[in-house]
Design an enzyme around this catalytic site. Structure first.
Site, short mmCIF file in Angstrom:
data_model
loop_
_atom_site.label_atom_id
_atom_site.label_comp_id
_atom_site.label_asym_id
_atom_site.label_seq_id
_atom_site.Cartn_x
_atom_site.Cartn_y
_atom_site.Cartn_z
N LYS A 175 0.82 -1.21 0.00
CA LYS A 175 0.00 0.00 0.00
C LYS A 175 0.85 1.26 0.00
CE LYS A 175 -4.35 -1.74 1.80
NZ LYS A 175 -5.39 -1.67 2.85
N ARG A 209 -3.37 -10.19 5.24
CA ARG A 209 -3.68 -10.21 3.80
C ARG A 209 -2.45 -9.68 3.06
NH1 ARG A 209 -6.28 -7.00 -0.25
NH2 ARG A 209 -7.93 -8.11 -1.39
#
Length: 231
Positions: A175, A209
């Site tokens: 991210k 995740r």
């Protein structure tokens, strides 16, 4: 990912990147359903459907998915009822705004307290809709309507979320917050992602995740051994 040791494969047909536009129900079904069907033919790995759409939840579970992962915490019309009928584990995530708007000046008075209260409220709504509390996990939503400062506060607060009693899912892999912290482009954020996975595992997070399965499993194994005092 299965060969590398993934316990769950998360499949979604609607991008949730900052600025991403919504897709139609039919397009989301066309993207998701063939993948689940194909995966079911070659593996019995658990499949999580990453969707906020009631019709997609229902069809994905019918095709063999066994978990619903909803970035909108079952807030779309009909989602609570669909998830209840599916009778599978659900993950409720926090997001301020929508993917189109969420990174346009996100603001909180107390980011940790507000997200904790939101997740408790959505959990109560889910239970009232007939979803077992034991089937509910939380995702604080790193990067979904948060500044880098908000994300770091959430990272520090992981033990507090874990102490709530609901299993916690954390997804930070690749991210932009990692790019902001390290200056690395998208494909050079593995080391930063492993650092967060290690922090999360030490805090007691239940599900991580990631895009980089093998490396993350190794990092989590070491962190888990450290927590147990077995290094």
């Amino acid at each position: 990912m299965v060969d590398e040791g993934a316990s769950i494969i998360d499949i979604g047909g609607e991008s949730s990147r900052p600025g991403a536009a919504a897709v139609s129900v039919s397009e989301e079904l066309e993207r998701v359903c063939p993948v689940i069907e194909a995966l079911r033919k070659i593996s019995d790995v658990a499949v999580s459907v990453d969707t906020s759409t009631p019709e997609v939840m229902t069809e994905a579970i019918r095709l063999g998915a066994s978990m619903i992962n909803d970035i909108r915490a079952l807030s779309r019309e009909g989602a609570l009822e669909a998830a209840s009928r599916c009778n599978v584990p659900v993950c409720l995530m926090h997001m301020q705004g929508t993917p189109e708007t969420m990174q346009q000046n996100p603001a909180y008075t107390d980011v940790v307290a507000e997200i904790e209260q939101f997740l408790k409220s959505r959990t109560d709504a889910a239970v009232q809709a007939g979803i077992s509390r034991e089937n509910i996990s939380w995702d604080p939503g790193f990067g979904f309507g948060k500044t880098i400062e908000h994300n770091l506060q959430l990272l520090q607060a992981l033990p507090r979320f874990v102490a709530s009693g609901q299993p916690l899912l954390v997804g930070v892999s690749r991210k932009s917050m990692l790019g902001q912290l390290t200056g690395q482009p998208l494909d050079e954020r593995l080391a930063a992602g492993l650092a967060v996975a290690t922090i999360a595992a030490q805090a007691g997070v239940a599900v991580i995740r990631t895009h980089d399965v093998r490396e993350t499993i190794d990092a989590v194994k070491v962190a888990a051994a450290f927590v147990r005092g077995q290094l």
